[in-house]
Design a protein around this motif. Structure first.
Motif, PDB file in Angstrom:
ATOM      1  N   LEU A 125      33.349  58.605   3.148  1.00 47.11           N
ATOM      2  CA  LEU A 125      32.765  59.862   2.673  1.00 47.11           C
ATOM      3  C   LEU A 125      32.884  60.946   3.750  1.00 47.11           C
ATOM      4  O   LEU A 125      33.328  62.067   3.483  1.00 47.11           O
ATOM      5  CB  LEU A 125      31.295  59.635   2.301  1.00 47.11           C
ATOM      6  CG  LEU A 125      30.626  60.829   1.658  1.00 47.11           C
ATOM      7  CD1 LEU A 125      31.005  60.898   0.187  1.00 47.11           C
ATOM      8  CD2 LEU A 125      29.117  60.776   1.803  1.00 47.11           C
TER       9      LEU A 125
ATOM     10  N   MET B  53      29.296  49.039   2.638  1.00 49.10           N
ATOM     11  CA  MET B  53      28.733  50.387   2.513  1.00 49.10           C
ATOM     12  C   MET B  53      29.000  51.210   3.758  1.00 49.10           C
ATOM     13  O   MET B  53      29.155  52.428   3.678  1.00 49.10           O
ATOM     14  CB  MET B  53      27.226  50.279   2.246  1.00 49.10           C
ATOM     15  CG  MET B  53      26.604  51.584   1.815  1.00 49.10           C
ATOM     16  SD  MET B  53      27.419  52.251   0.340  1.00 49.10           S
ATOM     17  CE  MET B  53      27.153  53.991   0.601  1.00 49.10           C
TER      18      MET B  53
ATOM     19  N   VAL C 166      18.553  51.631  -0.674  1.00 49.90           N
ATOM     20  CA  VAL C 166      19.864  51.305  -0.112  1.00 49.90           C
ATOM     21  C   VAL C 166      19.797  50.217   0.939  1.00 49.90           C
ATOM     22  O   VAL C 166      18.916  50.224   1.798  1.00 49.90           O
ATOM     23  CB  VAL C 166      20.485  52.572   0.503  1.00 49.90           C
ATOM     24  CG1 VAL C 166      21.845  52.244   1.093  1.00 49.90           C
ATOM     25  CG2 VAL C 166      20.607  53.651  -0.538  1.00 49.90           C
TER      26      VAL C 166
ATOM     27  N   MET D 239      22.257  48.916   3.819  1.00 44.65           N
ATOM     28  CA  MET D 239      23.504  49.316   4.488  1.00 44.65           C
ATOM     29  C   MET D 239      24.332  48.083   4.855  1.00 44.65           C
ATOM     30  O   MET D 239      24.361  47.660   5.997  1.00 44.65           O
ATOM     31  CB  MET D 239      23.191  50.104   5.755  1.00 44.65           C
ATOM     32  CG  MET D 239      23.379  51.600   5.627  1.00 44.65           C
ATOM     33  SD  MET D 239      25.057  52.029   5.159  1.00 44.65           S
ATOM     34  CE  MET D 239      25.045  53.768   5.356  1.00 44.65           C
TER      35      MET D 239
ATOM     36  N   ALA E  15      30.580  54.820   3.744  1.00 41.75           N
ATOM     37  CA  ALA E  15      29.993  55.984   4.417  1.00 41.75           C
ATOM     38  C   ALA E  15      31.043  56.674   5.283  1.00 41.75           C
ATOM     39  O   ALA E  15      31.166  57.906   5.283  1.00 41.75           O
ATOM     40  CB  ALA E  15      28.800  55.546   5.262  1.00 41.75           C
TER      41      ALA E  15
END
Lengths: 302, 854
Positions: free
Chosen positions: B384, B377, B371, B373, B381
């Motif tokens: 989420l 993203m 990944v 970041m 995040a």
């Protein structure tokens, strides 16, 4: 609902606690997993593990968990719909106040308004209706809420477990003064309740003081009786709340003011300011003397 | 008379071999192709810019307008937070507060969330699919202008203190009895926008089904396209019940037909059903496209193909289906039987499963990848974290007994903002950062982006986390004030402070978005190393979209087909030129994406703009109960649409075949299911049939829910006229089919005669339907009212059918419809299949069902 004082509210409080703790744990797990795979250990992991996560986390785990939750929680729907134990109250929501009628064992009704009194330890049935628009009946300390719908009847029952005064409020948007449509629920020991109900069923006490007598004259002169009922007098209006025992209530204006003499004066003189778009006009043309006299009369109607 | 030859079909080698693809393209051909494409796709300059219809222009306008409405609705929220900061505040009075919260919800849903999905999809979908444009660009432009006019009308009502104030859910009887024009503005203004939303949904579905590049089978198309199809389908079935509800509602407000009045047999609960049959799928209509954005970003960030592609597709479809079975969880307190409560509770919990699969598939993709970041993203995040919290409170709320406590409190306010910020706002902003280099060919600032993220993320939680507690402490929603004794003051003050932090975050984001970036220079073509086709577009920008339409064999062509971009740039693939200087895109088959034909795509036009203005008039004048100008506007709108269709769609081409590249010769005209127009009609009719079904549902709802339906002494529709309407309607349908068949066989004269007969019998059917209910008084009771409503609905559709028949007749007379080129006639026949169905169902409900009623 954080200070439950009724059987149903207590059960719901436990349910809420269980779910909150569960939700917190799950949130930490998902968040932890995310941080682990993106920050702590961002190496490439095996595809099998990843697909296992989709099936395990997305299918198996929720099926088991939610199945359990449903089995635990759905039976809790029963209690608030249980029949009453010999005590029924008919409540009709108006814009923006509550018409409250206690049904006596002989089928006759005692009319009151903007306050609900209940006995401790006995399940009371509430038969809910509404006039003109939809409202919702809610006393968080005693149980869940139920909508009040014109042309339909809904039902809710409470089993209070401790004496006290609990705030209730309309929960369905019902127009301009939706925010100002509250009431107090006074839960009493059974004996006190019986005594109170007997008193409530009586006609109004005649004015006791000279000032109160003058207040009664102002009441008649201003035509208050065309909208309000004071049983045992000429006032038999049905449009507004029944005032037969208004002096005995703990709040005014459907739970928005106290019930002291200045509150009566304030309410009668500034109704439209205190409760926008209310049907009752502000009686701000009355002289201060007339207003205090009215307050004395109404406050004396215990 | 000879039977005409059938239309040609694709011929030549397909699929292309590696050898064919390796063959170089001469530089003259490259230059010629570029020049031709540039001429064909030139964006209008100066003030003519607003006549543009290309998806990149319309998509950007649409997104910015939706974002603008979002900011306005956000300002309303700030004003409400100020009012609620302390007990007994007097910043807003009750009336204005109620207008504000109604408009905040309505605007966020109807002017931001749904249009934003459509805007982003119009902007991006063709690029994901290597297509040059949407299949019906003028429809996108028309939809956009409708949206702008309707949105300004609805939002503008606040300036005149005339806004709707009965809540975004408009529950009758409060909203039906409300004085003033507020509810009419809501009903007509938003219906107008809903029509535009459905138009966009139709176009997006057709785009995803038919405009994929050759070789891109359904199982390798980008997940975003799957989500577009699912969400488009949901819009198609979710919005029509609301439109049907709006129809009944406005009939009650304007003409006093008592659909929701319990005194005259109506029932306010019917509105709640219709509203939430729309309203709950709406939540997923808003949420799924944002998941789709995440599904594009996550693989790029992980540098791995998505894990569990088929699981995600299945889950998206599953969520779509399930979302139509949950609406009652908005009505748990209305006193429904416990058995239905239990069912809807379990169904509401079940939606956790597909949602969970989608989220875990993203986490799984991050697991198998390495990944990076990036800024997009970071927003994913944040999404989420917030969405999972909102989902978990959703699990609680689906539990009926808990719902009885939490319903209509600030707990719900917290829950819904967690799901919508986590499930919509954050992913959309992630998408803006991710796709900005594609859209504007510039980069946004990393530093400002992080500032905006942390301000919005922190501010959001400060605002909404305490609201869970405020709600549990007993604070209901939609109250403009509260007493000090309630003890809610401190928590509300915290929420208000948080709201201003969120606003500061949005200010930073807005500044970053709009600040001039001319000094930035040229950016890399694929700054995130993404694997999907949108990042193959030219930098600096060219208006043609893709230089040539590629042959695709992978889900991540930019990763897996190494020479793809080079070959696209060289014009090695399909449609690398535009010899007629016409806009074109390639249309492929639904499953396998085999090339079928080359579709002429419409170019800049003013007619869509005028059509939208007149459509707006037809909706806006009735708000003020002014009907004559409304009818005039409606007529002009129809004329505009007819002119637009006549001049630019399904015209017989000059050349029947076109060299499409790589030796493939493709036809330039198609009719029936191979053409995009037929699919557009078919999909539109599904939505239309859903609205009709909702009105029929109303009839049966009254029948089951109300003891006095129909009243004992009720007059019924006149049987003879009902039967006549049914017969004549079916005759009109049969004659239309006959016209199509004999026209195809070359008997043009008989076809014209059949069309005349069809139009005449359709008119007679409409007359008979009217005579059947003419003597009933729709004001007296809901039974005659619903019969009238069905009749009105049918007559409107018959009239539209007559216009279409006349259009085909004119087409036949003026050479637009010929035995070989009969796309219009086939589409109109398809329309008439649905009308025939409506005729029969309406006749049964009017004429037969009352006989079976007890």
């Amino acid at each position: 609902m954080l200070n439950p004082s009724g059987r149903d509210a207590l059960l719901l409080y436990d349910l809420a606690l269980v779910m909150f703790v569960g939700a917190l744990v799950l949130w930490l797990l998902v968040g932890g997993l995310f941080v682990y795979v993106t920050r702590i250990n961002p190496r490439e992991m095996s595809r099998g593990l990843a697909e296992g996560l989709i099936i395990g986390g997305g299918v198996l785990f929720p099926v088991v968990l939610l199945g359990g939750l449903l089995v635990y929680s759905l039976p809790l729907m029963q209690a608030p719909r249980e029949a009453d134990e010999g005590m029924r109250v008919h409540i009709t929501a108006e814009q923006w106040w509550w018409r409250v009628e206690y049904e006596l064992p002989d089928g006759s009704r005692v009319t009151s308004a903007n306050e609900l009194r209940l006995p401790v330890g006995r399940r009371t049935g509430l038969i809910l209706n509404a006039h003109r628009v939809i409202h919702a009946f809610w006393v968080p300390a005693l149980g869940g809420k139920a909508d009040m719908i014109p042309g339909r009847e809904t039902y809710l029952s409470f089993l209070p477990e401790a004496a006290g005064t609990y705030r209730g409020q309309c929960a369905e948007f019902c127009g301009a003064s939706h925010a100002l449509m509250a009431f107090e629920t006074v839960v009493m020991e059974p004996d006190d309740f019986e005594a109170w109900l007997d008193a409530e069923a009586q006609d109004a006490t005649p004015p006791q003081s000279e000032e109160a007598t003058r207040g009664a004259q102002v009441f008649a002169r201003e035509g208050c009786g065309s909208c309000h009922t004071v049983r045992g007098t000429q006032a038999v209006g049905q449009v507004g709340p029944d005032l037969t025992h208004v002096g005995g209530r703990v709040s005014l204006g459907a739970g928005i003011l106290g019930a002291e003499a200045p509150d009566f004066v304030n309410w009668i003189a500034h109704t439209e300011t205190l409760k926008p778009e209310v049907a009752m006009p502000s009686y701000d043309h009355l002289s201060p003397d007339d207003l205090t006299a009215l307050a004395a009369y109404l406050g004396g109607l215990e | 008379m000879t039977r005409p030859a059938p239309l040609p079909v694709a011929e030549g080698p397909y699929p292309p071999t590696e050898e064919m693809l390796n063959e170089p393209v001469s530089s003259e051909d490259q230059e010629r192709g570029k020049a031709e494409l540039r001429a064909a796709w030139k964006t209008p300059q100066g003030w003519r810019y607003i006549s543009a219809v290309n998806n990149t222009e319309v998509g950007v306008w649409y997104s910015l307008t939706a974002f603008g409405f979002m900011l306005l609705a956000g300002l309303l929220a700030l004003a409400m937070r100020v009012q609620l900061a302390f007990p007994d505040m007097t910043f807003l009075d009750a009336d204005r507060f109620n207008q504000f919260f109604t408009m905040h919800g309505s605007a966020m849903m109807f002017l931001f969330a749904v249009p934003m999905f459509e805007a982003i999809s119009i902007l991006l979908l063709p690029a994901f699919l290597g297509a040059r444009d949407m299949p019906f660009p003028r429809l996108s432009a028309y939809g956009y202008w409708c949206f702008l006019i309707g949105g300004c009308f609805v939002m503008g009502s606040l300036l005149f203190d005339a806004g709707p104030k009965a809540g975004w859910f408009m529950y009758p009887p409060l909203a039906t009895e409300e004085e003033g024009i507020g509810p009419d503005i809501w009903l007509l203004g938003l219906s107008f926008i809903e029509v535009a939303s459905i138009a966009a949904a139709v176009e997006l579905i057709v785009g995803a089904l038919k405009c994929r590049p050759p070789g891109m089978r359904v199982n390798i198309m980008p997940l975003y396209a799957w989500y577009v199809m699912v969400v488009g389908g949901m819009i198609l079935f979710a919005f029509p019940p609301l439109i049907a509800g709006d129809f009944l509602f406005e009939l009650q407000r304007s003409f006093d037909w008592p659909f929701f009045d319990p005194e005259r047999g109506g029932d306010p609960i019917l509105w709640q059903h219709l509203f939430w049959i729309f309203g709950h799928p709406e939540v997923y209509i808003v949420f799924l496209p944002s998941i789709a954005i995440a599904a594009m970003i996550v693989p790029t960030v992980a540098r791995r193909p998505i894990v569990g592609y088929s699981w995600i597709v299945l889950s998206a479809v599953g969520t779509g289906f399930l979302s139509f079975g949950l609406w009652v969880h908005h009505m748990f307190t209305t006193g429904l039987p416990q058995i239905s409560l239990g069912f809807f509770s379990a169904a509401s919990e079940a939606v956790v499963i597909p949602t969970g699969i989608q989220l875990f598939a993203f986490v799984a993709t991050l697991m198998v990848g390495r990944v990076r970041m990036s800024l997009p993203m970071l927003w994913i995040a944040g999404a989420l974290a917030i969405f999972v919290a909102g989902g978990l409170t959703g699990v609680m709320l689906a539990i009926v007994p808990f719902n009885w406590q939490a319903h209509d409190t600030y707990f719900i306010v917290a829950h819904l903002h967690y799901t919508l910020f986590g499930g919509m706002v954050f992913p959309v902003i992630a998408g803006v950062y991710y796709f900005y280099p594609f859209i504007a060919k510039k980069l946004l600032s990393e530093r400002l982006g992080r500032w905006a993220f942390w301000l919005i993320f922190a501010g959001f939680n400060v605002t909404f986390l305490p609201m869970h507690l405020t709600g549990l402490m007993g604070m209901p929603r939609r109250i403009f004030t509260y007493p000090e004794s309630s003890g809610w003051g401190t928590l509300n003050l915290i929420s208000t402070i948080g709201a201003f932090v969120v606003a500061a975050g949005f200010a930073v984001f807005l500044y970053d978005l709009l600040r001039p970036k001319s000094r930035q220079g040229q950016i890399p073509r694929n700054p995130w190393d993404a694997g999907t086709l949108e990042f193959s577009h030219d930098v600096p920008e060219e208006a043609w979209g893709v230089r040539s339409v590629p042959y695709v064999t992978s889900r991540y062509p930019l990763w897996d087909q190494p020479k793809l971009v080079e070959r696209m740039d060289a014009g090695r693939y399909y449609l690398a030129d535009a010899p007629d200087h016409q806009r074109e895109t390639i249309v492929t088959s639904v499953i396998d994406a085999k090339p079928i034909y080359v579709q002429r795509v419409t170019g800049p036009a003013w007619i869509t703009f005028w059509a939208a203005i007149f459509t707006g008039g037809a909706f806006i004048f009735p708000t003020f109960h002014i009907y004559k100008p409304a009818i005039v506007c409606g007529a002009f709108a129809i004329v505009c649409v007819l002119y637009w269709l006549w001049t630019s769609t399904a015209r017989p081409p000059k050349e029947e075949m076109r060299e499409a590249g790589l030796g493939l010769r493709l036809p330039t005209y198609m009719s029936g299911p191979d053409s995009v127009g037929w699919w557009g009609m078919w999909i539109t009719m599904l939505g239309d049939a859903t609205a009709f079904a909702s009105i029929v549902f109303g009839f049966f709802f009254y029948w089951t829910a109300r003891p006095d339906f129909p009243p004992a002494d009720a007059d019924h529709a006149i049987g003879v006229w009902v039967a006549a309407a049914a017969l004549l309607g079916v005759l009109a349908w049969a004659a239309t089919m006959l016209a199509r068949e004999v026209n195809r066989r070359g008997n043009v004269k008989l076809a014209r005669l059949a069309l005349v007969l069809a139009a005449l019998s359709a008119a007679a059917a409409a007359g008979a339907a009217w005579l059947a209910v003419r003597d009933l008084d729709p004001v007296s009771h809901v039974y005659p009212a619903i019969l009238w409503a069905l009749m009105v609905w049918l007559v409107v559709h018959l009239c539209a059918g007559i216009i279409m028949q006349c259009y085909c007749l004119a087409g036949s007379l003026f050479g637009k419809v010929t035995p070989r080129h009969d796309a219009d006639l086939r589409n109109v026949t398809l329309y008439w299949h649905f009308v025939a169905l409506k005729v029969l169902v309406t006749a049964a409900v009017l004429g037969l069902v009352p006989g079976w009623l007890p």
